[in-house]
Design a protein around this motif. Sequence first.
Motif, mmCIF file in Angstrom:
data_model
loop_
_atom_site.group_PDB
_atom_site.id
_atom_site.type_symbol
_atom_site.label_atom_id
_atom_site.label_comp_id
_atom_site.label_asym_id
_atom_site.label_seq_id
_atom_site.Cartn_x
_atom_site.Cartn_y
_atom_site.Cartn_z
ATOM 1 N N ALA A 215 0.870 -1.225 -0.008
ATOM 2 C CA ALA A 215 0.003 -0.079 0.017
ATOM 3 C C ALA A 215 0.722 1.268 -0.010
ATOM 4 C CB ALA A 215 -0.878 0.145 1.236
ATOM 5 N N VAL A 216 2.047 1.210 0.739
ATOM 6 C CA VAL A 216 2.827 2.523 0.843
ATOM 7 C C VAL A 216 3.416 2.484 -0.708
ATOM 8 C CG1 VAL A 216 5.051 3.294 1.721
ATOM 9 C CG2 VAL A 216 3.386 2.148 3.279
ATOM 10 N N LEU A 217 3.901 1.570 -1.117
ATOM 11 C CA LEU A 217 4.527 1.802 -2.388
ATOM 12 C C LEU A 217 3.350 2.288 -3.514
ATOM 13 C CD1 LEU A 217 6.598 -1.586 -2.753
ATOM 14 C CD2 LEU A 217 7.493 0.681 -2.462
ATOM 15 N N ALA A 218 2.160 1.629 -3.378
ATOM 16 C CA ALA A 218 1.185 1.940 -4.359
ATOM 17 C C ALA A 218 1.005 3.654 -4.096
ATOM 18 C CB ALA A 218 -0.178 1.274 -4.022
ATOM 19 N N TRP A 219 0.771 3.915 -3.098
ATOM 20 C CA TRP A 219 0.543 5.490 -2.371
ATOM 21 C C TRP A 219 1.412 6.290 -3.076
ATOM 22 C CZ3 TRP A 219 2.354 9.670 0.150
ATOM 23 C CH2 TRP A 219 1.147 10.701 0.488
ATOM 24 N N ALA A 220 2.692 5.913 -2.932
ATOM 25 C CA ALA A 220 4.050 6.747 -3.352
ATOM 26 C C ALA A 220 3.892 6.896 -4.886
ATOM 27 C CB ALA A 220 5.310 6.327 -2.885
ATOM 28 N N ARG A 221 3.548 5.818 -5.622
ATOM 29 C CA ARG A 221 3.481 5.695 -6.938
ATOM 30 C C ARG A 221 2.393 6.432 -7.518
ATOM 31 N NH1 ARG A 221 3.620 6.930 -11.176
ATOM 32 N NH2 ARG A 221 4.122 5.617 -13.338
ATOM 33 N N ALA A 222 1.156 6.511 -6.876
ATOM 34 C CA ALA A 222 -0.050 7.521 -7.283
ATOM 35 C C ALA A 222 0.274 9.013 -6.892
ATOM 36 C CB ALA A 222 -1.263 6.888 -6.503
ATOM 37 N N LEU A 223 0.928 9.084 -5.648
ATOM 38 C CA LEU A 223 1.190 10.552 -5.537
ATOM 39 C C LEU A 223 2.110 11.293 -6.811
ATOM 40 C CD1 LEU A 223 0.847 12.570 -3.369
ATOM 41 C CD2 LEU A 223 3.277 11.853 -2.663
ATOM 42 N N GLY A 224 3.000 10.435 -7.028
ATOM 43 C CA GLY A 224 3.888 10.996 -8.292
ATOM 44 C C GLY A 224 3.551 10.820 -9.538
ATOM 45 N N GLU A 225 2.285 10.130 -9.975
ATOM 46 C CA GLU A 225 1.963 9.810 -11.108
ATOM 47 C C GLU A 225 1.712 11.089 -12.178
ATOM 48 O OE1 GLU A 225 0.537 8.905 -14.805
ATOM 49 O OE2 GLU A 225 1.807 7.586 -13.403
ATOM 50 N N PHE A 226 2.175 11.089 -13.398
ATOM 51 C CA PHE A 226 1.818 12.198 -14.132
ATOM 52 C C PHE A 226 1.165 12.001 -15.655
ATOM 53 C CE2 PHE A 226 3.892 14.781 -17.635
ATOM 54 C CZ PHE A 226 3.424 16.041 -17.248
ATOM 55 N N GLY A 227 2.152 10.927 -16.274
ATOM 56 C CA GLY A 227 1.644 10.928 -17.571
ATOM 57 C C GLY A 227 0.395 10.398 -18.004
ATOM 58 N N ALA A 228 -0.107 9.290 -17.358
ATOM 59 C CA ALA A 228 -1.527 8.628 -17.410
ATOM 60 C C ALA A 228 -2.711 9.907 -16.981
ATOM 61 C CB ALA A 228 -1.583 7.573 -16.468
ATOM 62 N N THR A 229 -2.192 10.502 -15.959
ATOM 63 C CA THR A 229 -3.024 11.475 -15.499
ATOM 64 C C THR A 229 -3.210 12.745 -16.244
ATOM 65 O OG1 THR A 229 -2.361 11.061 -13.066
ATOM 66 C CG2 THR A 229 -3.580 13.046 -13.530
ATOM 67 N N ILE A 230 -2.179 13.189 -16.955
ATOM 68 C CA ILE A 230 -2.641 14.433 -17.692
ATOM 69 C C ILE A 230 -3.125 13.848 -19.174
ATOM 70 C CG2 ILE A 230 -0.323 14.075 -19.032
ATOM 71 C CD1 ILE A 230 -0.109 17.305 -18.741
ATOM 72 N N THR A 231 -3.067 12.614 -19.427
ATOM 73 C CA THR A 231 -3.429 12.372 -20.771
ATOM 74 C C THR A 231 -5.082 11.795 -20.513
ATOM 75 O OG1 THR A 231 -1.368 11.262 -21.293
ATOM 76 C CG2 THR A 231 -3.321 10.256 -22.375
ATOM 77 N N PHE A 232 -5.442 11.230 -19.507
ATOM 78 C CA PHE A 232 -6.828 10.675 -19.107
ATOM 79 C C PHE A 232 -7.522 11.751 -18.423
ATOM 80 C CE2 PHE A 232 -9.879 8.124 -16.720
ATOM 81 C CZ PHE A 232 -10.613 7.680 -17.630
ATOM 82 N N ALA A 233 -6.809 12.607 -17.399
ATOM 83 C CA ALA A 233 -7.914 13.571 -16.560
ATOM 84 C C ALA A 233 -7.569 14.935 -17.134
ATOM 85 C CB ALA A 233 -7.478 13.417 -15.192
ATOM 86 N N GLY A 234 -6.532 15.064 -17.728
ATOM 87 C CA GLY A 234 -6.277 16.599 -18.143
ATOM 88 C C GLY A 234 -5.467 17.386 -17.121
ATOM 89 N N ASN A 235 -5.531 18.741 -16.986
ATOM 90 C CA ASN A 235 -4.702 19.384 -16.369
ATOM 91 C C ASN A 235 -5.513 20.732 -15.951
ATOM 92 O OD1 ASN A 235 -2.738 20.771 -14.761
ATOM 93 N ND2 ASN A 235 -1.549 21.365 -16.438
ATOM 94 N N PHE A 236 -6.476 20.478 -15.110
ATOM 95 C CA PHE A 236 -7.497 21.648 -14.851
ATOM 96 C C PHE A 236 -7.337 22.033 -13.389
ATOM 97 C CE2 PHE A 236 -9.516 19.304 -18.193
ATOM 98 C CZ PHE A 236 -9.728 20.185 -19.292
ATOM 99 N N PRO A 237 -6.930 22.909 -13.116
ATOM 100 C CA PRO A 237 -6.726 23.373 -11.603
ATOM 101 C C PRO A 237 -7.992 23.358 -10.713
ATOM 102 C CG PRO A 237 -5.598 25.540 -13.266
ATOM 103 C CD PRO A 237 -6.679 24.225 -14.050
ATOM 104 N N GLY A 238 -7.769 22.842 -9.567
ATOM 105 C CA GLY A 238 -8.639 22.709 -8.581
ATOM 106 C C GLY A 238 -9.468 21.427 -8.754
ATOM 107 N N ARG A 239 -9.446 20.753 -10.007
ATOM 108 C CA ARG A 239 -10.290 19.498 -10.369
ATOM 109 C C ARG A 239 -9.355 18.452 -10.646
ATOM 110 N NH1 ARG A 239 -14.617 20.268 -15.217
ATOM 111 N NH2 ARG A 239 -12.619 20.198 -16.381
ATOM 112 N N THR A 240 -8.372 18.315 -11.473
ATOM 113 C CA THR A 240 -7.604 17.475 -11.937
ATOM 114 C C THR A 240 -6.064 17.742 -11.900
ATOM 115 O OG1 THR A 240 -7.368 18.069 -14.397
ATOM 116 C CG2 THR A 240 -9.232 16.710 -13.610
ATOM 117 N N GLN A 241 -5.678 18.844 -11.457
ATOM 118 C CA GLN A 241 -4.252 19.259 -11.541
ATOM 119 C C GLN A 241 -3.706 18.664 -10.044
ATOM 120 O OE1 GLN A 241 -2.510 23.466 -10.831
ATOM 121 N NE2 GLN A 241 -2.246 23.208 -13.019
#
Length: 284
Positions: A215-241
Amino acid sequence: MTELKQPAAARPDRGGPRRPRVRAARRGVPLPLLVPGLLAMAFLLVPLLALLVRAPWRSLPSQLASTEVWQALQLSLISATAATAVALVLGVPLAWLLARTEFPGRGLVRALVTLPLVLPPVVGGVALLLALGRNGIIGKSLDAWFGITLPFTTAGVVVAEAFVAMPFLVISVEGTLRAADPRYEEAATTLGASRFTAFRRVTLPLIAPGIAAGAVLAWARALGEFGATITFAGNFPGRTQTMPLAVYLALQNDPEAAIALSLILLAVSIAVLAGLRDRWMTGA
């Protein structure tokens, strides 16, 4: 009569033959190992030290007090925690299936489960769009039947982070399950417990440290995720940024703000990983 005593070297040992003691050699470290080791240490530590050296310490309080920073930090912590919860709910049963059951194609399933570990995150984001987007093979039905749209939403951030983080949890829990003795579960079933009850009352307490580490490894990986997030969720301040997206955006316009955001991520990651590692993985 005086009993003749055998020499110490010739006496039989009641506990069996003694093994010769091997003393640790107090020799110098070989240069072929020392030099690459020091280079690896420098390669890992110098960038972090550079981040600390070049940090704008005077303007750091004002940088951290901005609304954008706190929105990105709050969204990052909430989405990473939610993604870890999704990984726990789905990943632990999957790890049990891979470790405790036999079914055709189990090796192929294990390979596909670990594929996001080596898959470029941007490719993962594209795959999520094709599967869960409005015109995706599953997202089209979600939108038509339930009105659920995941791309470019906060829920999409959680989905993207869970997609890339779950394999870390599955691998950790599966390894712990394979190391655990299955005879405890078998004993519980012979006493009348169902297989799920044996899993809940016997197996889960045994593998709790492995689950926590995963769980710790998964949490740390999720905290630093960039590529999949910006491709699937975009970069909207307050919502997906999230914080990584805010760092990328600030690096183009305000490098000092990017460094301040990076320091926050560094501090949060070190604090969480160090604290939970000492508690669950070293038994302290």
